[in-house]
Design an enzyme around this catalytic site. Sequence first.
Site, PDB file in Angstrom:
ATOM      1  N   SER A  73      25.566  85.233  30.595  1.00  0.00           N
ATOM      2  CA  SER A  73      24.823  84.942  31.071  1.00  0.00           C
ATOM      3  C   SER A  73      23.162  83.936  31.647  1.00  0.00           C
ATOM      4  CB  SER A  73      25.499  83.690  32.287  1.00  0.00           C
ATOM      5  OG  SER A  73      26.491  82.821  31.390  1.00  0.00           O
ATOM      6  N   LYS A  76      21.070  83.394  28.966  1.00  0.00           N
ATOM      7  CA  LYS A  76      20.576  81.833  28.821  1.00  0.00           C
ATOM      8  C   LYS A  76      18.666  81.344  29.500  1.00  0.00           C
ATOM      9  CE  LYS A  76      24.936  80.271  29.833  1.00  0.00           C
ATOM     10  NZ  LYS A  76      26.178  79.793  30.752  1.00  0.00           N
ATOM     11  N   TYR A 198      24.712  83.227  19.582  1.00  0.00           N
ATOM     12  CA  TYR A 198      24.657  82.888  21.392  1.00  0.00           C
ATOM     13  C   TYR A 198      25.761  84.264  21.457  1.00  0.00           C
ATOM     14  CZ  TYR A 198      26.771  81.169  26.030  1.00  0.00           C
ATOM     15  OH  TYR A 198      27.106  80.418  26.932  1.00  0.00           O
ATOM     16  N   TYR A 250      25.427  78.555  39.087  1.00  0.00           N
ATOM     17  CA  TYR A 250      26.633  77.718  38.555  1.00  0.00           C
ATOM     18  C   TYR A 250      26.341  76.354  39.645  1.00  0.00           C
ATOM     19  CZ  TYR A 250      27.459  81.432  35.464  1.00  0.00           C
ATOM     20  OH  TYR A 250      27.808  82.588  34.188  1.00  0.00           O
ATOM     21  N   VAL A 268      28.474  86.636  34.633  1.00  0.00           N
ATOM     22  CA  VAL A 268      29.893  87.173  34.314  1.00  0.00           C
ATOM     23  C   VAL A 268      30.175  88.206  34.371  1.00  0.00           C
ATOM     24  CG1 VAL A 268      31.195  84.808  34.024  1.00  0.00           C
ATOM     25  CG2 VAL A 268      30.971  86.532  32.063  1.00  0.00           C
TER      26      VAL A 268
END
Length: 319
Positions: A73, A76, A198, A250, A268
């Site tokens: 992530s 992103k 993605y 998060y 993660v």
Amino acid sequence: MSKLENSEILQPALLDILKELHSQYKSLKEGVVANYIPELAKVNPDLFSICIVTTDGQIYEVGDFQQLFTIQSISKVFVYGQALADHGRDYLLTRVGVEPTGDAFNAIILDEQSKRPYNPMVNAGAIATTSLIKGKGATERLNRLLEMYRRYIGKDIFVDISVFTSERSTGHRNRANAHLMLNFGMIDQNIEESLDLYFQQCSVMVNCRDLAVMAATLANKGINPITQEQAVDTCYIKDILSVMYTCGMYNFAGEWAYKVGIPAKSGVSGGIIAVVPGQMGIGVFSPLLDTRGNSVRGVKVCEELSQRLGLHLFDCALS
């Protein structure tokens, strides 16, 4: 005055601080490795590294800093920057919001009024962002993202096919998010191509030093401090850092802003990047995760660094 401003005193001691923190938290065994992606469950939970890269190109690193892992992530952040470059902030705001959610990163939820995903740092928003990357077909779009990574890192990188395949075969929640957004017109019909892109962007292999260089590039107005190449236009740095600060950790983002006080993003696989604008980028890697999906050791290290070095953006020492 920030402690970092006295760099002649700080820099010789910075490596000693990293060694001390590495030794202090190496024995911490709290947390579990990510297991919802089968390939990530195979990682050695004892891996642990810390790296700092300053905006003038100095590198300080300890632990397993050459160990490769998938960026997950943390991608992103940089794909959001590419989407900004491709479309501009006004258009991007019509597709992806900038509000923190308080929900888990993979929650199947959109803003009730706008029907947009809440922000580009959660899965739904990141999928929408990825769908906006320009290119004639899947290969060109992937190559543009790999070239984008190269500018930030300073070297060519590659996608781990086993992790990509693992994510692709188990990514049912991400497909559910994509179909929900298709229903409200937030992404186009080409769902599988965008989902593959993605999954690929998350499966790029990096090490802890790479993370710190990428973070330092954001700290250095979009200029890679090692290669001096412009990775992203300076005008988009404030957009990127703003959503990192409010949404990057998060549903721990508020407590992170309160305790650590600098823009950051976790993944993660166990990576965390943190950005001290104008000064340095921080990378930490440790696969043991807390219940929110953040690296346990990584959070502890960043909390300590913020306190010891006076990094919090609102620290009274900066006034």
